[in-house]
Design a protein around this motif. Structure first.
Motif, PDB file in Angstrom:
ATOM      1  N   VAL A  30       0.845  -1.195   0.000  1.00 51.22           N
ATOM      2  CA  VAL A  30       0.000   0.000   0.000  1.00 51.22           C
ATOM      3  C   VAL A  30       0.883   1.248   0.000  1.00 51.22           C
ATOM      4  O   VAL A  30       0.668   2.176  -0.788  1.00 51.22           O
ATOM      5  CB  VAL A  30      -0.964   0.006   1.210  1.00 51.22           C
ATOM      6  N   ASP A  31       1.874   1.256   0.871  1.00 52.09           N
ATOM      7  CA  ASP A  31       2.766   2.420   0.960  1.00 52.09           C
ATOM      8  C   ASP A  31       3.600   2.601  -0.314  1.00 52.09           C
ATOM      9  O   ASP A  31       3.806   3.726  -0.770  1.00 52.09           O
ATOM     10  CB  ASP A  31       3.672   2.302   2.184  1.00 52.09           C
ATOM     11  N   ARG A  32       4.075   1.496  -0.885  1.00 53.98           N
ATOM     12  CA  ARG A  32       4.856   1.597  -2.128  1.00 53.98           C
ATOM     13  C   ARG A  32       3.998   2.133  -3.268  1.00 53.98           C
ATOM     14  O   ARG A  32       4.433   2.983  -4.045  1.00 53.98           O
ATOM     15  CB  ARG A  32       5.455   0.242  -2.495  1.00 53.98           C
ATOM     16  N   ALA A  33       2.772   1.624  -3.376  1.00 53.76           N
ATOM     17  CA  ALA A  33       1.871   2.087  -4.435  1.00 53.76           C
ATOM     18  C   ALA A  33       1.517   3.559  -4.244  1.00 53.76           C
ATOM     19  O   ALA A  33       1.487   4.329  -5.203  1.00 53.76           O
ATOM     20  CB  ALA A  33       0.609   1.232  -4.472  1.00 53.76           C
ATOM     21  N   ALA A  34       1.256   3.953  -3.004  1.00 49.82           N
ATOM     22  CA  ALA A  34       0.928   5.348  -2.715  1.00 49.82           C
ATOM     23  C   ALA A  34       2.098   6.258  -3.090  1.00 49.82           C
ATOM     24  O   ALA A  34       1.907   7.310  -3.712  1.00 49.82           O
ATOM     25  CB  ALA A  34       0.575   5.512  -1.241  1.00 49.82           C
ATOM     26  N   SER A  35       3.289   5.848  -2.727  1.00 48.54           N
ATOM     27  CA  SER A  35       4.480   6.635  -3.040  1.00 48.54           C
ATOM     28  C   SER A  35       4.670   6.752  -4.551  1.00 48.54           C
ATOM     29  O   SER A  35       4.972   7.833  -5.069  1.00 48.54           O
ATOM     30  CB  SER A  35       5.699   5.993  -2.393  1.00 48.54           C
ATOM     31  N   CYS A  37       2.471   6.714  -6.782  1.00 43.50           N
ATOM     32  CA  CYS A  37       1.417   7.570  -7.344  1.00 43.50           C
ATOM     33  C   CYS A  37       1.491   8.999  -6.827  1.00 43.50           C
ATOM     34  O   CYS A  37       0.648   9.826  -7.163  1.00 43.50           O
ATOM     35  CB  CYS A  37       0.051   6.986  -7.023  1.00 43.50           C
ATOM     36  N   GLY A  38       2.488   9.265  -5.965  1.00 44.89           N
ATOM     37  CA  GLY A  38       2.647  10.602  -5.438  1.00 44.89           C
ATOM     38  C   GLY A  38       1.642  10.968  -4.351  1.00 44.89           C
ATOM     39  O   GLY A  38       1.435  12.134  -4.060  1.00 44.89           O
ATOM     40  N   ARG A  39       1.030   9.964  -3.722  1.00 47.02           N
ATOM     41  CA  ARG A  39       0.059  10.233  -2.664  1.00 47.02           C
ATOM     42  C   ARG A  39       0.756  10.339  -1.317  1.00 47.02           C
ATOM     43  O   ARG A  39       1.697   9.603  -1.037  1.00 47.02           O
ATOM     44  CB  ARG A  39      -0.985   9.135  -2.590  1.00 47.02           C
ATOM     45  N   ASP A  40       0.275  11.238  -0.507  1.00 43.12           N
ATOM     46  CA  ASP A  40       0.781  11.417   0.851  1.00 43.12           C
ATOM     47  C   ASP A  40       0.370  10.219   1.700  1.00 43.12           C
ATOM     48  O   ASP A  40      -0.731   9.691   1.529  1.00 43.12           O
ATOM     49  CB  ASP A  40       0.169  12.700   1.435  1.00 43.12           C
ATOM     50  N   PRO A  41       1.241   9.754   2.599  1.00 41.81           N
ATOM     51  CA  PRO A  41       0.871   8.616   3.457  1.00 41.81           C
ATOM     52  C   PRO A  41      -0.391   8.869   4.283  1.00 41.81           C
ATOM     53  O   PRO A  41      -1.068   7.921   4.676  1.00 41.81           O
ATOM     54  CB  PRO A  41       2.089   8.457   4.371  1.00 41.81           C
ATOM     55  N   VAL A  46      -5.199   6.200   1.008  1.00 43.36           N
ATOM     56  CA  VAL A  46      -4.121   5.351   1.527  1.00 43.36           C
ATOM     57  C   VAL A  46      -4.514   4.808   2.898  1.00 43.36           C
ATOM     58  O   VAL A  46      -4.352   3.615   3.171  1.00 43.36           O
ATOM     59  CB  VAL A  46      -2.790   6.134   1.597  1.00 43.36           C
ATOM     60  N   ALA A  47      -5.066   5.661   3.736  1.00 41.16           N
ATOM     61  CA  ALA A  47      -5.503   5.234   5.063  1.00 41.16           C
ATOM     62  C   ALA A  47      -6.591   4.163   4.964  1.00 41.16           C
ATOM     63  O   ALA A  47      -6.584   3.179   5.709  1.00 41.16           O
ATOM     64  CB  ALA A  47      -6.008   6.430   5.865  1.00 41.16           C
ATOM     65  N   ALA A  48      -7.502   4.317   4.025  1.00 41.72           N
ATOM     66  CA  ALA A  48      -8.570   3.328   3.846  1.00 41.72           C
ATOM     67  C   ALA A  48      -8.002   1.987   3.375  1.00 41.72           C
ATOM     68  O   ALA A  48      -8.451   0.924   3.824  1.00 41.72           O
ATOM     69  CB  ALA A  48      -9.599   3.846   2.853  1.00 41.72           C
ATOM     70  N   ALA A  49      -7.013   2.036   2.492  1.00 42.27           N
ATOM     71  CA  ALA A  49      -6.400   0.796   2.010  1.00 42.27           C
ATOM     72  C   ALA A  49      -5.698   0.061   3.150  1.00 42.27           C
ATOM     73  O   ALA A  49      -5.799  -1.162   3.275  1.00 42.27           O
ATOM     74  CB  ALA A  49      -5.411   1.089   0.886  1.00 42.27           C
TER      75      ALA A  49
END
Length: 68
Positions: A30-35, A37-41, A46-49
């Protein structure tokens, strides 16, 4: 999905190469995918995932390597 594709995905998730995907390794995706995609942790998506895989959800906590 081909067996080769399954093995590649497993290898990406099994970050320490011990043949088991732990809960922590699974959540790290989840964290790797968020990063990537440029999404903040702290982004709500991201929190929902992450929350979807938190304690209280049915799971074994371990996934074994696919058979060859």
């Amino acid at each position: 999905m081909s067996d080769e594709a399954k093995r590649r995905i497993f290898t990406m998730l099994d970050s320490d190469g011990d043949g088991v995907i732990t809960h922590d390794e699974y959540l790290a995706r989840v964290d790797r995918a968020a990063s990537a995609c440029g999404r903040d942790p702290q982004d709500p998506l991201v929190a929902a995932a992450r929350a979807a895989h938190e304690p209280g959800r049915p799971r074994s906590g371990r996934t074994a390597r696919p058979r060859r």
